[in-house]
Design a protein around this motif. Structure first.
Motif, PDB file in Angstrom:
ATOM      1  N   TYR A 105      71.569-102.617  46.113  1.00 37.25           N
ATOM      2  CA  TYR A 105      73.109-102.522  45.814  1.00 37.25           C
ATOM      3  C   TYR A 105      73.478-102.534  47.443  1.00 37.25           C
ATOM      4  O   TYR A 105      72.807-102.078  48.303  1.00 37.25           O
ATOM      5  CB  TYR A 105      73.541-101.249  45.245  1.00 37.25           C
ATOM      6  CG  TYR A 105      72.942 -99.824  46.231  1.00 37.25           C
ATOM      7  CD1 TYR A 105      73.587 -99.411  47.164  1.00 37.25           C
ATOM      8  CD2 TYR A 105      71.690 -99.133  45.515  1.00 37.25           C
ATOM      9  CE1 TYR A 105      73.152 -98.375  47.984  1.00 37.25           C
ATOM     10  CE2 TYR A 105      71.150 -97.944  46.159  1.00 37.25           C
ATOM     11  CZ  TYR A 105      71.912 -97.552  47.489  1.00 37.25           C
ATOM     12  OH  TYR A 105      71.517 -96.664  48.143  1.00 37.25           O
ATOM     13  N   GLU A 106      74.648-102.853  47.785  1.00 38.51           N
ATOM     14  CA  GLU A 106      75.271-102.791  49.014  1.00 38.51           C
ATOM     15  C   GLU A 106      75.873-101.523  49.124  1.00 38.51           C
ATOM     16  O   GLU A 106      75.989-100.813  50.206  1.00 38.51           O
ATOM     17  CB  GLU A 106      76.304-104.058  49.418  1.00 38.51           C
ATOM     18  CG  GLU A 106      75.599-105.309  49.608  1.00 38.51           C
ATOM     19  CD  GLU A 106      76.391-106.437  49.610  1.00 38.51           C
ATOM     20  OE1 GLU A 106      77.534-106.254  50.130  1.00 38.51           O
ATOM     21  OE2 GLU A 106      76.053-107.595  49.256  1.00 38.51           O
ATOM     22  N   LYS A 107      76.858-101.167  48.070  1.00 39.48           N
ATOM     23  CA  LYS A 107      77.432 -99.872  47.959  1.00 39.48           C
ATOM     24  C   LYS A 107      77.223 -99.210  46.435  1.00 39.48           C
ATOM     25  O   LYS A 107      77.265-100.074  45.772  1.00 39.48           O
ATOM     26  CB  LYS A 107      79.016-100.176  48.112  1.00 39.48           C
ATOM     27  CG  LYS A 107      79.401-100.593  49.372  1.00 39.48           C
ATOM     28  CD  LYS A 107      79.621 -99.647  50.215  1.00 39.48           C
ATOM     29  CE  LYS A 107      79.749-100.199  51.798  1.00 39.48           C
ATOM     30  NZ  LYS A 107      79.492 -99.344  52.709  1.00 39.48           N
ATOM     31  N   LEU A 108      76.826 -98.163  46.470  1.00 32.85           N
ATOM     32  CA  LEU A 108      76.511 -97.430  45.391  1.00 32.85           C
ATOM     33  C   LEU A 108      77.369 -96.168  44.893  1.00 32.85           C
ATOM     34  O   LEU A 108      78.009 -95.400  45.766  1.00 32.85           O
ATOM     35  CB  LEU A 108      75.006 -96.784  45.409  1.00 32.85           C
ATOM     36  CG  LEU A 108      74.478 -95.783  44.091  1.00 32.85           C
ATOM     37  CD1 LEU A 108      74.214 -96.715  42.996  1.00 32.85           C
ATOM     38  CD2 LEU A 108      73.327 -95.107  44.547  1.00 32.85           C
ATOM     39  N   CYS A 109      77.991 -95.971  43.781  1.00 32.30           N
ATOM     40  CA  CYS A 109      78.781 -94.945  43.588  1.00 32.30           C
ATOM     41  C   CYS A 109      78.172 -94.255  42.227  1.00 32.30           C
ATOM     42  O   CYS A 109      77.738 -94.515  41.139  1.00 32.30           O
ATOM     43  CB  CYS A 109      80.130 -95.281  43.013  1.00 32.30           C
ATOM     44  SG  CYS A 109      81.176 -93.585  42.951  1.00 32.30           S
ATOM     45  N   ILE A 110      77.652 -92.897  42.679  1.00 29.30           N
ATOM     46  CA  ILE A 110      77.082 -91.909  41.413  1.00 29.30           C
ATOM     47  C   ILE A 110      78.153 -91.277  40.739  1.00 29.30           C
ATOM     48  O   ILE A 110      78.772 -90.355  41.506  1.00 29.30           O
ATOM     49  CB  ILE A 110      75.917 -90.881  42.310  1.00 29.30           C
ATOM     50  CG1 ILE A 110      74.807 -91.725  42.955  1.00 29.30           C
ATOM     51  CG2 ILE A 110      75.412 -89.908  41.050  1.00 29.30           C
ATOM     52  CD1 ILE A 110      73.998 -90.732  43.771  1.00 29.30           C
ATOM     53  N   CYS A 111      77.975 -91.690  39.582  1.00 25.38           N
ATOM     54  CA  CYS A 111      78.968 -90.778  38.608  1.00 25.38           C
ATOM     55  C   CYS A 111      78.215 -90.335  37.370  1.00 25.38           C
ATOM     56  O   CYS A 111      78.745 -90.638  36.147  1.00 25.38           O
ATOM     57  CB  CYS A 111      80.353 -91.770  38.154  1.00 25.38           C
ATOM     58  SG  CYS A 111      81.188 -92.651  39.495  1.00 25.38           S
ATOM     59  N   SER A 112      77.314 -89.522  37.702  1.00 21.14           N
ATOM     60  CA  SER A 112      76.425 -89.202  36.364  1.00 21.14           C
ATOM     61  C   SER A 112      77.026 -87.982  35.795  1.00 21.14           C
ATOM     62  O   SER A 112      76.198 -87.563  34.854  1.00 21.14           O
ATOM     63  CB  SER A 112      75.259 -89.009  37.099  1.00 21.14           C
ATOM     64  OG  SER A 112      74.980 -88.159  38.109  1.00 21.14           O
ATOM     65  N   GLY A 113      77.999 -87.228  36.068  1.00 20.86           N
ATOM     66  CA  GLY A 113      78.658 -86.018  35.649  1.00 20.86           C
ATOM     67  C   GLY A 113      77.735 -84.988  35.713  1.00 20.86           C
ATOM     68  O   GLY A 113      77.281 -84.426  36.598  1.00 20.86           O
ATOM     69  N   SER A 114      77.904 -84.191  34.526  1.00 12.72           N
ATOM     70  CA  SER A 114      77.414 -82.884  34.605  1.00 12.72           C
ATOM     71  C   SER A 114      76.521 -82.484  33.449  1.00 12.72           C
ATOM     72  O   SER A 114      76.970 -83.333  32.175  1.00 12.72           O
ATOM     73  CB  SER A 114      78.262 -81.679  34.975  1.00 12.72           C
ATOM     74  OG  SER A 114      79.352 -82.016  33.989  1.00 12.72           O
ATOM     75  N   THR A 347      79.076 -89.629  50.093  1.00  9.53           N
ATOM     76  CA  THR A 347      77.817 -88.695  50.315  1.00  9.53           C
ATOM     77  C   THR A 347      77.570 -88.669  51.554  1.00  9.53           C
ATOM     78  O   THR A 347      77.890 -89.325  52.498  1.00  9.53           O
ATOM     79  CB  THR A 347      76.737 -88.747  49.165  1.00  9.53           C
ATOM     80  OG1 THR A 347      76.328 -90.183  49.571  1.00  9.53           O
ATOM     81  CG2 THR A 347      77.435 -89.108  47.730  1.00  9.53           C
ATOM     82  N   THR A 348      76.546 -87.798  51.792  1.00 11.01           N
ATOM     83  CA  THR A 348      75.810 -87.625  53.266  1.00 11.01           C
ATOM     84  C   THR A 348      74.670 -88.843  53.521  1.00 11.01           C
ATOM     85  O   THR A 348      74.452 -89.124  54.623  1.00 11.01           O
ATOM     86  CB  THR A 348      75.299 -86.421  53.529  1.00 11.01           C
ATOM     87  OG1 THR A 348      74.440 -86.099  52.417  1.00 11.01           O
ATOM     88  CG2 THR A 348      76.505 -85.330  53.552  1.00 11.01           C
ATOM     89  N   GLU A 349      74.465 -89.649  52.377  1.00  8.59           N
ATOM     90  CA  GLU A 349      73.634 -90.832  52.492  1.00  8.59           C
ATOM     91  C   GLU A 349      74.553 -92.038  52.787  1.00  8.59           C
ATOM     92  O   GLU A 349      75.641 -92.270  51.940  1.00  8.59           O
ATOM     93  CB  GLU A 349      72.781 -91.017  51.202  1.00  8.59           C
ATOM     94  CG  GLU A 349      71.604 -90.057  51.124  1.00  8.59           C
ATOM     95  CD  GLU A 349      70.372 -90.268  52.001  1.00  8.59           C
ATOM     96  OE1 GLU A 349      70.582 -91.242  53.197  1.00  8.59           O
ATOM     97  OE2 GLU A 349      69.509 -89.742  51.691  1.00  8.59           O
ATOM     98  N   PRO A 350      73.847 -92.917  53.625  1.00 11.33           N
ATOM     99  CA  PRO A 350      74.827 -94.152  53.885  1.00 11.33           C
ATOM    100  C   PRO A 350      75.027 -95.002  52.921  1.00 11.33           C
ATOM    101  O   PRO A 350      74.447 -95.229  51.799  1.00 11.33           O
ATOM    102  CB  PRO A 350      74.196 -94.771  54.803  1.00 11.33           C
ATOM    103  CG  PRO A 350      72.661 -94.347  54.817  1.00 11.33           C
ATOM    104  CD  PRO A 350      72.702 -92.851  54.457  1.00 11.33           C
ATOM    105  N   TYR A 353      78.380 -93.356  47.451  1.00 12.15           N
ATOM    106  CA  TYR A 353      79.683 -92.640  47.283  1.00 12.15           C
ATOM    107  C   TYR A 353      79.395 -91.882  45.950  1.00 12.15           C
ATOM    108  O   TYR A 353      78.324 -92.031  45.183  1.00 12.15           O
ATOM    109  CB  TYR A 353      80.823 -93.620  46.832  1.00 12.15           C
ATOM    110  CG  TYR A 353      81.346 -94.322  47.991  1.00 12.15           C
ATOM    111  CD1 TYR A 353      82.436 -94.221  48.568  1.00 12.15           C
ATOM    112  CD2 TYR A 353      80.540 -95.554  48.381  1.00 12.15           C
ATOM    113  CE1 TYR A 353      83.096 -94.925  49.612  1.00 12.15           C
ATOM    114  CE2 TYR A 353      81.041 -96.369  49.288  1.00 12.15           C
ATOM    115  CZ  TYR A 353      82.269 -95.893  49.862  1.00 12.15           C
ATOM    116  OH  TYR A 353      82.624 -96.625  51.020  1.00 12.15           O
ATOM    117  N   ALA A 354      80.192 -90.844  45.418  1.00  8.50           N
ATOM    118  CA  ALA A 354      80.064 -89.948  44.144  1.00  8.50           C
ATOM    119  C   ALA A 354      81.199 -89.684  43.678  1.00  8.50           C
ATOM    120  O   ALA A 354      82.321 -89.460  44.631  1.00  8.50           O
ATOM    121  CB  ALA A 354      79.209 -88.749  44.389  1.00  8.50           C
ATOM    122  N   ALA A 355      81.688 -89.660  42.383  1.00  8.48           N
ATOM    123  CA  ALA A 355      82.928 -89.264  41.752  1.00  8.48           C
ATOM    124  C   ALA A 355      82.541 -88.510  40.497  1.00  8.48           C
ATOM    125  O   ALA A 355      81.657 -88.516  39.650  1.00  8.48           O
ATOM    126  CB  ALA A 355      83.651 -90.474  41.656  1.00  8.48           C
TER     127      ALA A 355
END
Length: 499
Positions: A105-114, A347-350, A353-355
Motif C-alpha cells: 500500500y501507499e496509504k493504509l487506513c485501519i478500520c477494524s472496529g472493536s 496514526t504514529t506510523e507513517p 491512518y485509522a478511523a
C-alpha cells in the motif's frame, strides 16, 4: 519475512464496517480513478442508508448489511479482498492476509472496529452481543430460556432489557442508575416506568436511528448450539458490529408466558460464575439451589446475591480491535487501547491512518466534543479519514471537520427518541456547572447543562423539537444568565428568542 507482494495498491482500507466502507466511498468520490483495495473478513459490508442531516451536526441513518459486490459495482476501480488480516509490516508498507497473500500500500487506513469486552472468554454460558451472528445465537438461546442475567449499562444492555419478552431478566448495573453512559439518574427515572409497562404494538414500526438491539425472526427456535458464543475463537473472527436496527424484525422471546419481568441490581459487578455441579459441591451451603430448582449457570454478584439463570449476556462495552496490527510495529496506543490518531486521522506510523472504534482521537478536542464509540462517529471518522487521504494525494489543505466541534447523537431507547448534545452528562466540567431539568412523566425529559451561564450540553428524551434551538445555543455560546429557569418554561416558545 519479505514475501512477494501480489500487488501494491494506492490505498488499502481494512474493515468492512461503517468506518471502512464510508472511507472507501469518500476516497473514490474524490479520486474516482484511485486504485483502492478493501480487505474485509466478512462477505457482507455495512452500508449507511437513509442518511439524513437533521441539523448542523445531528444526523440520522440506518445501517444495512449488503453484499460487497454492491460496492464493486458502484466503484469500478475498487478491489474487495475477502480475508482477515494476519499481520501488518509498516516499514515494508505491506499487509499479509490470513490466506498468506501480501498486498502493498501507499496509504493504509485501519478500520477494524472493536470487539465486546466479555466478562469471561470461552465460557459457554456467557454470550457477548456485538455482531449479527452473536445476535442470532442469543435469539436461539433465549427461545429456551426462563431467566437470563444481563450485565452492563451501555446502549446494547438498555435496548436488550426493553426488547426481551417471555423471560425473567436480572439486570446487573455497576452504577447507581441505568444507562449512565448516556443519561443521568433523572433521565433513568423517567425511562424506568417503560420497563414496567407492557410494550405497545406500535413499537414494530419505529425505525431506530443508530446502533440498536432488536428482535428474532419468527420460528427461530432451533436448538442452542453447544457453544453459545458462536465462532468467537479469537479477536480476528468477529463480524461487523450490529446496525442501528439490529433488533428490527427479530422477536426476542423466551420460553415463559410472562411479558416482561425485570429485576434491577444496582452498583454491583460480577464476582464469579458457577455451574450447578460446582454449586452443589461448594463449601458455602448458602449457595444452595433455590427451591430445589437447578439452573445451568449461577452468577454471584459483588452485592452478595447469587442468581441461577440459563445464560449471562455480557454487554459491558468494547475493546478496540488492534490485535493483528501491533506486532512488530510502533503504534502509540491511547489509555483505552485504541490506536492514537491526530487531527488528520493519522496514526504514529507513517502513511497509516485509522478511523472508527479502533482509534482514539488524540488531538486537542473541542470543549463540546468527546469520543464515544458510536455509529455516528464511525461514519464521521471514516468520511473524514477518506477526505484526509485524498487531500494528501491531491496536495490540498484540510481542516478538522465541523462534526468534531460538537458531540451530537440521536438514538432511541425504550421507544423514546433520545438526542444527546455536547457535554450532556457534564463530562469533565467539574463541580462548577448547573443543570436545568423539565420532565413530563411519560412524555418528555429535557435537561440542560450550563457552565458559566452558557449552554454546554443537553439531553432530550421524547418529541421535544428543541434539538436545533439547543444546538444553536451551544454552538453560539450565548450568555443565557438573564433567562435563568425561564429557559425551560414550556409556555415560552424558546425558538422565538433564538433564531
Amino acid at each position: 519475512m519479505a514475501h512477494k507482494k501480489e500487488k501494491t495498491f494506492q490505498f488499502v482500507i481494512v474493515g468492512g464496517g461503517i468506518a471502512g466502507v464510508t472511507c472507501v466511498e469518500q476516497l473514490l468520490s474524490q479520486i474516482p480513478s484511485a486504485d483502492v483495495a478493501l480487505i474485509t473478513a466478512s462477505p457482507h459490508i455495512k452500508a449507511v442508508t437513509n442518511y439524513k442531516q437533521v441539523s448542523k451536526t445531528l444526523e440520522k441513518f440506518d445501517v444495512e448489511e449488503r453484499p460487497s459486490s454492491v460496492l464493486e459495482e458502484k466503484f469500478p476501480s475498487l478491489t474487495v479482498i475477502h480475508s482477515a488480516v494476519k499481520s501488518l509490516h509498516t516499514q515494508a508498507h505491506s499487509v499479509e492476509t490470513a490466506d498468506g497473500l501480501v498486498f502493498g500500500y501507499e496509504k493504509l487506513c485501519i478500520c477494524s472496529g472493536s470487539r465486546p469486552k466479555l466478562l469471561i472468554y470461552d465460557n459457554p454460558y456467557v454470550l457477548g452481543i456485538r455482531d449479527t451472528d452473536s445476535a442470532q445465537a442469543f435469539q436461539k438461546c433465549l427461545s429456551k430460556a426462563k431467566r437470563i442475567v444481563i450485565v452492563g449499562n451501555g446502549g446494547i444492555a438498555l435496548e436488550l432489557v426493553y426488547e426481551v419478552e417471555g423471560c425473567e431478566v436480572i439486570w446487573a448495573v455497576k452504577d447507581k442508575a441505568i444507562g449512565n453512559t448516556f443519561f443521568d439518574a433523572g433521565a433513568a427515572e423517567f425511562l424506568i416506568p417503560s420497563l414496567e409497562a407492557d410494550k405497545t404494538e406500535s413499537t414494530a414500526s419505529c425505525k431506530r436511528p443508530r446502533y440498536t438491539t432488536e428482535e428474532p425472526a419468527p420460528g427461530a427456535s432451533q436448538t442452542a448450539d453447544k457453544n453459545l458464543q458462536g465462532h468467537d475463537s479469537g479477536p480476528t473472527e468477529f463480524g461487523s458490529a450490529l446496525g442501528p436496527d439490529w433488533h428490527e424484525g427479530i422477536v426476542f422471546r423466551g420460553a415463559e408466558q410472562v411479558s416482561r419481568r425485570v429485576t434491577m441490581e444496582y452498583q454491583c459487578e460480577v464476582e464469579k460464575l458457577f455451574t450447578s455441579e460446582e454449586l452443589l459441591n461448594s463449601p458455602q451451603q448458602t449457595l444452595k439451589p433455590e427451591n430445589g430448582q437447578s439452573w445451568p449457570v449461577y452468577i454471584q454478584l459483588t452485592n452478595g446475591k447469587t442468581f441461577g439463570c440459563d445464560f449471562v449476556v455480557s454487554a459491558t462495552g468494547v475493546v478496540p480491535n488492534t490485535e493483528p496490527f501491533l506486532h512488530g510495529n510502533n503504534f502509540e496506543l491511547a489509555d483505552d487501547g485504541g490506536l492514537q490518531v491526530d487531527d488528520h486521522m493519522m496514526t504514529t506510523e507513517p502513511d497509516v491512518y485509522a478511523a472508527g472504534d479502533v482509534c482514539t482521537a488524540c488531538w486537542e478536542h473541542s470543549p463540546l466534543w468527546q469520543q464515544m464509540r458510536l455509529w455516528t462517529q464511525a461514519r464521521q471518522m471514516g468520511w473524514y479519514a477518506g477526505r484526509c487521504m485524498a487531500a494528501y494525494v491531491l496536495s490540498e489543505p484540510i481542516e478538522l471537520d465541523f462534526c468534531f466541534e460538537l458531540f451530537s447523537h440521536i438514538t432511541k431507547f425504550f421507544n423514546y427518541k433520545v438526542v444527546l448534545l455536547g457535554k450532556f452528562n457534564g463530562q469533565g466540567l467539574g463541580p462548577n456547572h448547573e443543570l436545568l431539568v423539565r420532565c413530563t412523566k411519560g412524555q418528555e425529559y429535557v435537561k440542560v447543562v450550563l457552565s458559566g451561564g452558557k449552554m454546554v450540553g443537553a439531553v432530550l428524551i421524547g418529541e421535544t423539537d428543541l434539538e436545533e434551538t439547543f444546538e444553536n445555543l451551544i454552538l453560539n455560546q450565548m450568555d443565557l444568565t438573564m433567562y435563568g429557569e425561564e429557559l425551560l418554561n414550556p409556555n415560552i416558545d424558546i425558538e422565538d428568542y433564538f433564531d
